[in-house]
Write a protein that holds these residues in place. Structure first.
Motif, short mmCIF file in Angstrom:
data_model
loop_
_atom_site.label_atom_id
_atom_site.label_comp_id
_atom_site.label_asym_id
_atom_site.label_seq_id
_atom_site.Cartn_x
_atom_site.Cartn_y
_atom_site.Cartn_z
N THR A 74 0.73 -1.24 -0.06
CA THR A 74 -0.06 -0.13 -0.25
C THR A 74 0.89 1.23 0.07
N PHE A 75 0.50 2.40 -0.56
CA PHE A 75 1.02 3.73 -0.66
C PHE A 75 -0.05 4.73 -0.24
N ASP A 76 0.43 6.07 0.18
CA ASP A 76 -0.67 7.16 0.43
C ASP A 76 -0.40 7.85 -0.81
N SER A 77 -1.91 8.36 -1.10
CA SER A 77 -2.29 9.13 -1.96
C SER A 77 -2.77 10.21 -1.62
N PRO A 78 -2.31 11.17 -1.00
CA PRO A 78 -3.29 12.34 -0.41
C PRO A 78 -3.99 13.07 -1.32
N GLN A 79 -3.37 13.27 -2.38
CA GLN A 79 -4.34 14.02 -3.67
C GLN A 79 -5.35 13.01 -4.47
N GLY A 80 -5.13 11.65 -4.18
CA GLY A 80 -6.12 11.02 -4.89
C GLY A 80 -7.12 10.41 -3.65
N HIS A 81 -7.09 8.97 -3.68
CA HIS A 81 -8.36 8.53 -2.94
C HIS A 81 -7.64 8.10 -1.44
N GLY A 82 -6.59 8.70 -1.06
CA GLY A 82 -5.98 8.60 0.10
C GLY A 82 -5.18 7.35 0.29
N LYS A 83 -5.31 6.27 0.03
CA LYS A 83 -4.45 5.35 -0.01
C LYS A 83 -4.87 4.38 -1.31
N GLY A 84 -3.62 3.69 -1.75
CA GLY A 84 -3.36 3.00 -2.89
C GLY A 84 -2.83 1.75 -2.64
N GLN A 85 -3.13 0.46 -3.59
CA GLN A 85 -2.49 -0.57 -3.38
C GLN A 85 -2.04 -1.13 -4.59
N GLY A 86 -0.88 -1.73 -4.53
CA GLY A 86 -0.37 -2.38 -5.89
C GLY A 86 0.08 -3.83 -5.54
N TYR A 87 0.69 -4.49 -6.65
CA TYR A 87 1.30 -5.69 -6.96
C TYR A 87 2.83 -5.33 -7.04
N LEU A 88 3.67 -5.61 -6.30
CA LEU A 88 4.92 -5.48 -6.12
C LEU A 88 5.82 -6.53 -6.69
N VAL A 89 6.70 -6.62 -7.46
CA VAL A 89 7.47 -7.96 -7.88
C VAL A 89 8.81 -7.44 -8.12
N VAL A 90 9.76 -8.16 -7.47
CA VAL A 90 11.06 -7.85 -7.51
C VAL A 90 11.88 -9.23 -7.72
N PRO A 91 13.08 -9.17 -8.44
CA PRO A 91 13.72 -10.13 -8.72
C PRO A 91 14.28 -10.82 -7.12
N VAL A 92 14.48 -11.97 -7.14
CA VAL A 92 14.49 -12.77 -5.98
C VAL A 92 15.86 -12.24 -4.90
N ASN A 93 16.80 -12.27 -5.75
CA ASN A 93 18.13 -11.58 -5.14
C ASN A 93 17.93 -10.37 -4.11
N GLN A 94 16.73 -9.55 -4.72
CA GLN A 94 16.43 -8.22 -3.87
C GLN A 94 15.73 -8.60 -2.80
N ALA A 95 14.76 -9.82 -2.83
CA ALA A 95 13.89 -10.10 -1.82
C ALA A 95 14.96 -10.82 -0.74
N GLU A 96 15.97 -11.26 -1.13
CA GLU A 96 16.93 -11.88 0.02
C GLU A 96 17.96 -11.23 0.48
#
Length: 300
Positions: A74-96
């Motif tokens: 989730t992320f803040d969106s003060p000029q929009g709907h207040g809060k947003g959400q998205g699907y974050l995908v990272v290469p696995v070495n970043q996740a580790e």
């Protein structure tokens, strides 16, 4: 007489679907028009399977792929709907825990919310070595509902200006990701292509590179702000979107925006979407290879 096949479906059927998908025709009228083709020998099942999405066809990268890790953020969106959400995908070495900075790419859906095809596009980018984030404009209403008809109706009911601000907020959220190298790209499809053009125009220093697939341009008065490099992807048989290109191209030249445009021969609106009969495998692969190479060059 032999039954007409998917590749024999006339262009007018795809035009009807495009009008229906963009709110210019209701479902009853769309199905009635398809019925006129049934009357001359087409199967309704062939027509609907070619025109309506089947998301089981769209998975090129499994969510279980060992090379990536996907989460919802989730992320803040003060000029929009207040809060947003998205699907974050990272290469696995970043996740580790490896923190070598990577370029980041915002993935922007069509006019129906974050459907499985767009999530798969985010996974494809992560497989290619980018950190990808695909926001869902429908999050304030509970998120993508599982079918496109409801998703379109939900998105149409929302305040467009607030949706745009949600994507601005998502772009800033992604750009500031802890493993970002500070260079943000954006790729979007149809409505998402418009949002790529909008993000490039609304704040000059937001994007480094944008790839709008069959998207209309931002308002004329914003275009002088564009500094990002653009790769515009258009299908030859997409009259609705293509008619906006000459004026947009003139402004890109006027403001000395670095851009390239690719027109894909015989391709329809939505030709990259592999969940429908509009999918053009050869052109989609070429367009995607160009997209990856463009982001690699501009965001490294």
């Amino acid at each position: 007489m032999s039954q007409p096949q998917r590749n024999d479906i006339p262009q007018e059927a795809f035009d009807w679907y495009d009008e229906y998908a963009h709110g210019g025709m209701d479902r009853r009228t769309f199905m009635k028009k398809l019925g006129t083709l049934v009357a001359v020998g087409y199967s309704m099942s062939v027509l609907t399977s070619a025109l309506l999405p089947n998301y089981a066809l769209a998975e090129q990268v499994s969510f279980n792929d060992a090379d990536i890790k996907a989460t919802y953020e989730t992320f803040d969106s003060p000029q929009g709907h207040g809060k947003g959400q998205g699907y974050l995908v990272v290469p696995v070495n970043q996740a580790e825990g490896e923190v070598a900075p990577l370029p980041v790419v915002l993935v922007i859906h069509e006019n129906r919310g974050l459907n499985p095809y767009v999530k798969d596009v985010a996974r494809r980018l992560a497989k290619a070595g980018f950190i990808a984030f695909a926001p869902d404009a429908l999050y304030p209403l509970g998120g993508y509902p599982g079918n496109d008809d409801e998703g379109r109706a939900m998105q149409r009911s929302m305040d467009r200006d607030k949706i745009q601000q949600d994507f601005v907020a998502a772009a800033k959220f992604l750009k500031s990701h802890g493993n970002s190298n500070g260079k943000l790209g954006a790729v979007g499809f149809c409505f998402g292509g418009y949002i790529v053009n909008y993000l490039a125009a609304v704040e000059s220093d937001l994007l480094s590179a944008g790839v709008p697939f069959y998207g209309t341009p931002a308002k004329k008065e914003l275009r002088e702000n564009i500094k990002a490099s653009l790769m515009v992807q258009l299908g030859e048989e997409d009259e609705r979107v293509n008619k906006s290109w000459p004026d947009y191209e003139a402004d890109l030249n006027r403001y000395k925006v670095p851009y390239q445009m690719h027109m894909y021969k015989g391709a329809k609106h939505g030709f990259h979407n592999d969940s429908t009969g509009r999918y053009d495998e050869a052109n989609a692969k070429l367009a995607w290879d160009r997209t990856i190479n463009f982001f690699t060059e501009k965001l490294s």
